[in-house]
Design a protein around this motif. Structure first.
Motif, PDB file in Angstrom:
ATOM      1  N   ALA A 192      19.722  -7.775  10.199  1.00 38.27           N
ATOM      2  CA  ALA A 192      18.822  -7.785   9.045  1.00 38.27           C
ATOM      3  C   ALA A 192      17.846  -6.624   9.115  1.00 38.27           C
ATOM      4  O   ALA A 192      17.552  -5.977   8.103  1.00 38.27           O
ATOM      5  CB  ALA A 192      18.072  -9.115   8.983  1.00 38.27           C
ATOM      6  N   ARG A 193      17.341  -6.340  10.306  1.00 32.21           N
ATOM      7  CA  ARG A 193      16.425  -5.210  10.464  1.00 32.21           C
ATOM      8  C   ARG A 193      17.103  -3.889  10.094  1.00 32.21           C
ATOM      9  O   ARG A 193      16.518  -3.039   9.414  1.00 32.21           O
ATOM     10  CB  ARG A 193      15.926  -5.146  11.906  1.00 32.21           C
ATOM     11  CG  ARG A 193      14.865  -6.174  12.243  1.00 32.21           C
ATOM     12  CD  ARG A 193      14.611  -6.199  13.731  1.00 32.21           C
ATOM     13  NE  ARG A 193      13.422  -6.985  14.069  1.00 32.21           N
ATOM     14  CZ  ARG A 193      13.183  -7.483  15.270  1.00 32.21           C
ATOM     15  NH1 ARG A 193      14.057  -7.273  16.252  1.00 32.21           N
ATOM     16  NH2 ARG A 193      12.082  -8.183  15.506  1.00 32.21           N
ATOM     17  N   CYS A 194      18.336  -3.716  10.536  1.00 31.58           N
ATOM     18  CA  CYS A 194      19.070  -2.473  10.223  1.00 31.58           C
ATOM     19  C   CYS A 194      19.262  -2.330   8.724  1.00 31.58           C
ATOM     20  O   CYS A 194      19.119  -1.224   8.173  1.00 31.58           O
ATOM     21  CB  CYS A 194      20.412  -2.471  10.943  1.00 31.58           C
ATOM     22  SG  CYS A 194      20.296  -2.221  12.723  1.00 31.58           S
ATOM     23  N   LYS A 195      19.589  -3.421   8.055  1.00 33.92           N
ATOM     24  CA  LYS A 195      19.790  -3.358   6.607  1.00 33.92           C
ATOM     25  C   LYS A 195      18.504  -2.948   5.903  1.00 33.92           C
ATOM     26  O   LYS A 195      18.513  -2.091   5.011  1.00 33.92           O
ATOM     27  CB  LYS A 195      20.278  -4.702   6.079  1.00 33.92           C
ATOM     28  CG  LYS A 195      20.464  -4.723   4.561  1.00 33.92           C
ATOM     29  CD  LYS A 195      21.086  -6.003   4.079  1.00 33.92           C
ATOM     30  CE  LYS A 195      21.285  -5.956   2.564  1.00 33.92           C
ATOM     31  NZ  LYS A 195      21.986  -7.155   2.051  1.00 33.92           N
ATOM     32  N   ILE A 196      17.387  -3.570   6.283  1.00 34.54           N
ATOM     33  CA  ILE A 196      16.114  -3.254   5.629  1.00 34.54           C
ATOM     34  C   ILE A 196      15.699  -1.816   5.931  1.00 34.54           C
ATOM     35  O   ILE A 196      15.218  -1.099   5.041  1.00 34.54           O
ATOM     36  CB  ILE A 196      15.029  -4.260   6.074  1.00 34.54           C
ATOM     37  CG1 ILE A 196      15.367  -5.661   5.538  1.00 34.54           C
ATOM     38  CG2 ILE A 196      13.655  -3.821   5.574  1.00 34.54           C
ATOM     39  CD1 ILE A 196      15.527  -5.759   4.044  1.00 34.54           C
ATOM     40  N   ARG A 197      15.883  -1.370   7.171  1.00 34.31           N
ATOM     41  CA  ARG A 197      15.528   0.014   7.506  1.00 34.31           C
ATOM     42  C   ARG A 197      16.337   1.017   6.693  1.00 34.31           C
ATOM     43  O   ARG A 197      15.840   2.096   6.347  1.00 34.31           O
ATOM     44  CB  ARG A 197      15.737   0.260   9.007  1.00 34.31           C
ATOM     45  CG  ARG A 197      14.636  -0.301   9.888  1.00 34.31           C
ATOM     46  CD  ARG A 197      14.677   0.306  11.274  1.00 34.31           C
ATOM     47  NE  ARG A 197      15.906  -0.014  11.989  1.00 34.31           N
ATOM     48  CZ  ARG A 197      16.021  -1.024  12.850  1.00 34.31           C
ATOM     49  NH1 ARG A 197      14.989  -1.811  13.109  1.00 34.31           N
ATOM     50  NH2 ARG A 197      17.164  -1.251  13.464  1.00 34.31           N
ATOM     51  N   SER A 198      17.583   0.657   6.371  1.00 37.19           N
ATOM     52  CA  SER A 198      18.428   1.569   5.594  1.00 37.19           C
ATOM     53  C   SER A 198      18.053   1.611   4.118  1.00 37.19           C
ATOM     54  O   SER A 198      18.407   2.544   3.409  1.00 37.19           O
ATOM     55  CB  SER A 198      19.901   1.155   5.725  1.00 37.19           C
ATOM     56  OG  SER A 198      20.159  -0.063   5.029  1.00 37.19           O
ATOM     57  N   GLU A 199      17.318   0.588   3.655  1.00 36.82           N
ATOM     58  CA  GLU A 199      16.998   0.482   2.229  1.00 36.82           C
ATOM     59  C   GLU A 199      15.538   0.758   1.906  1.00 36.82           C
ATOM     60  O   GLU A 199      15.202   1.013   0.743  1.00 36.82           O
ATOM     61  CB  GLU A 199      17.383  -0.912   1.707  1.00 36.82           C
ATOM     62  CG  GLU A 199      18.873  -1.209   1.787  1.00 36.82           C
ATOM     63  CD  GLU A 199      19.219  -2.597   1.258  1.00 36.82           C
ATOM     64  OE1 GLU A 199      18.291  -3.312   0.794  1.00 36.82           O
ATOM     65  OE2 GLU A 199      20.402  -2.969   1.311  1.00 36.82           O
ATOM     66  N   TRP A 200      14.662   0.700   2.928  1.00 38.08           N
ATOM     67  CA  TRP A 200      13.227   0.801   2.656  1.00 38.08           C
ATOM     68  C   TRP A 200      12.562   1.801   3.591  1.00 38.08           C
ATOM     69  O   TRP A 200      12.883   1.881   4.770  1.00 38.08           O
ATOM     70  CB  TRP A 200      12.545  -0.569   2.819  1.00 38.08           C
ATOM     71  CG  TRP A 200      13.005  -1.557   1.819  1.00 38.08           C
ATOM     72  CD1 TRP A 200      14.058  -2.424   1.939  1.00 38.08           C
ATOM     73  CD2 TRP A 200      12.468  -1.763   0.520  1.00 38.08           C
ATOM     74  NE1 TRP A 200      14.197  -3.165   0.799  1.00 38.08           N
ATOM     75  CE2 TRP A 200      13.235  -2.783  -0.098  1.00 38.08           C
ATOM     76  CE3 TRP A 200      11.405  -1.201  -0.184  1.00 38.08           C
ATOM     77  CZ2 TRP A 200      12.978  -3.238  -1.375  1.00 38.08           C
ATOM     78  CZ3 TRP A 200      11.143  -1.660  -1.462  1.00 38.08           C
ATOM     79  CH2 TRP A 200      11.929  -2.661  -2.050  1.00 38.08           C
ATOM     80  N   SER A 201      11.628   2.538   3.043  1.00 41.54           N
ATOM     81  CA  SER A 201      10.791   3.436   3.836  1.00 41.54           C
ATOM     82  C   SER A 201       9.422   3.508   3.171  1.00 41.54           C
ATOM     83  O   SER A 201       9.234   3.032   2.051  1.00 41.54           O
ATOM     84  CB  SER A 201      11.410   4.840   3.925  1.00 41.54           C
ATOM     85  OG  SER A 201      11.536   5.412   2.628  1.00 41.54           O
ATOM     86  N   GLY A 202       8.479   4.104   3.846  1.00 42.68           N
ATOM     87  CA  GLY A 202       7.133   4.182   3.276  1.00 42.68           C
ATOM     88  C   GLY A 202       6.367   2.903   3.520  1.00 42.68           C
ATOM     89  O   GLY A 202       6.839   1.950   4.147  1.00 42.68           O
ATOM     90  N   GLN A 203       5.140   2.853   3.001  1.00 43.90           N
ATOM     91  CA  GLN A 203       4.282   1.694   3.220  1.00 43.90           C
ATOM     92  C   GLN A 203       4.250   0.828   1.955  1.00 43.90           C
ATOM     93  O   GLN A 203       4.055   1.321   0.851  1.00 43.90           O
ATOM     94  CB  GLN A 203       2.880   2.126   3.627  1.00 43.90           C
ATOM     95  CG  GLN A 203       2.174   3.084   2.683  1.00 43.90           C
ATOM     96  CD  GLN A 203       0.802   3.469   3.211  1.00 43.90           C
ATOM     97  OE1 GLN A 203       0.414   3.126   4.328  1.00 43.90           O
ATOM     98  NE2 GLN A 203       0.037   4.177   2.382  1.00 43.90           N
TER      99      GLN A 203
END
Length: 374
Positions: A192-203
């Motif tokens: 799940a962390r890998c998926k979110i890191r691939s889709e989201w950046s910034g604050q």
């Protein structure tokens, strides 16, 4: 993340008008038992909402494994809260009970011969009824004032409306000799962390505006307040992400459409992610703002900066269990009166609108490095 079972009026009526006499009748023909000397199998019934399951099962499993080394632990949930299971400490078996079909639920329970069966539900009679019919050697549950469910169990603990619900669950566990549990703590899977890191950046800051269960709208902050808060955060260079279940998707889209900010700065992901993926999304955020619901308890269990918006719910009873979280309530109106979730006066009008955007923004400044807008 929500299911239609949650808050259904027909199930509440069945629980009251059939559940109470059924539990009372069974108590007359079934003798009481003691905790077995040898315990090989432990069952946990958790039919409440996701937040209740986080507060009960999450802390219970580690201390039960310590108290009964080698015992198998089985978790019995409803469809409504089963999605949180992957984030809980591992159980040896998960069974989803079809609570609208009690006879089938009983059959599923009886297939697994439990030495100890603990019912974590505080007021529905269905958990007590299933416990009594389960065939378990020893059953344990709450004696909740006015709910007529305690007759079903071999041992009971008085449910208190003066302490946090986590403390009530801890008191149940003490009956079988388990030590006092720690506050629930969770983490998402690496996938799940890998998926979110691939889709989201910034604050970004996560907003969760949606409650669930009986009269859920009474626990929700006004749409206009969420929109004003989102605009204020965008002005401070934060993006805003709205979460929710599939049932919230359309309302979330309408909410976001009413926020006049540059494209991509405010987004709804309601219905897009599993609970595990939502946990990873929360974990990567700068802060979480949520009404009192399962996502609030999940954010606290992730130990994240959290602002929890309370109104009819009492933070003393249902607040987030994290030193990084803060619960706030309106200063006016009738507040903090809900105990089990259905004690609304007939003339009650929502008090959530009395909690101002400025108060929530000030609380956000305490939780995170939030500079003033230009």
């Amino acid at each position: 993340m929500k299911h239609q079972e949650r808050g259904r009026a027909d199930l509440r009526k069945w629980d009251r008008y059939i559940g109470i006499p059924a539990v009372a009748a069974l108590s007359l023909v079934t003798p009481k038992s003691r905790v077995p000397q040898r315990v090989s199998n432990i069952g946990l019934i958790a039919l409440g909402a996701i937040g209740d399951t986080i507060l009960s099962v999450g802390p219970a499993v580690p201390v039960l494994r310590k108290a009964f080394p080698g015992a198998s632990i089985s978790l019995f949930t409803s469809r409504a809260n089963s999605g949180i299971a992957p984030l809980l400490p591992p159980c040896d078996q998960l069974t989803i009970l079809p609570i609208s079909d009690p006879l089938r639920s009983v059959r599923l329970l009886r297939r697994q011969k439990q030495d100890i069966l603990i019912d974590f539900t505080a007021w529905p009679r269905i958990g007590a009824l299933l416990s009594r019919l389960s065939g378990a050697k020893f059953t344990l549950g709450f004696e909740t004032r006015g709910q007529h469910r305690h007759f079903a169990f071999d041992a009971t603990v008085k449910h208190s409306d003066q302490i946090h619900e986590f403390e009530n669950y801890a008191n149940l566990l003490s009956v079988v000799g388990a030590e006092r549990p720690s506050w629930p703590r969770m983490q998402p899977s690496e996938a799940a962390r890998c998926k979110i890191r691939s889709e989201w950046s910034g604050q970004y800051v996560v907003f969760h505006p949606w409650a669930s269960g009986f009269k859920k709208e009474m626990r929700e902050w006004p749409i206009g307040h969420w929109q004003a808060l989102a605009r204020a955060l965008v002005r401070r260079d934060f993006d805003v992400v709205f979460t929710g279940g599939p049932a919230d998707a359309e309302t979330s889209r309408e909410l976001v459409a009413g926020i006049d900010v540059p494209p991509g700065r405010v987004i709804s992901v309601a219905g897009k992610y599993s609970i595990d993926e939502t946990a990873a999304l929360l974990e990567a955020s700068a802060c979480v703002v949520s009404v009192n619901t399962g996502i609030m308890h999940l954010a606290a269990a992730l130990d994240l900066p959290t602002v929890a918006l309370h109104g009819p719910t009492n933070p003393v009873r249902w607040g987030p269990l994290s030193k990084r979280a803060r619960a706030i309530s309106p200063k006016g109106g009738k507040t903090a009166f809900l105990n089990l979730g259905f004690e609304y006066p007939e003339d009650f009008d929502s008090c959530m609108h009395l909690l101002s955007v400025e108060e929530v923004l000030a609380c956000l400044r305490e939780r995170m490095d939030l500079r003033e807008s230009a």
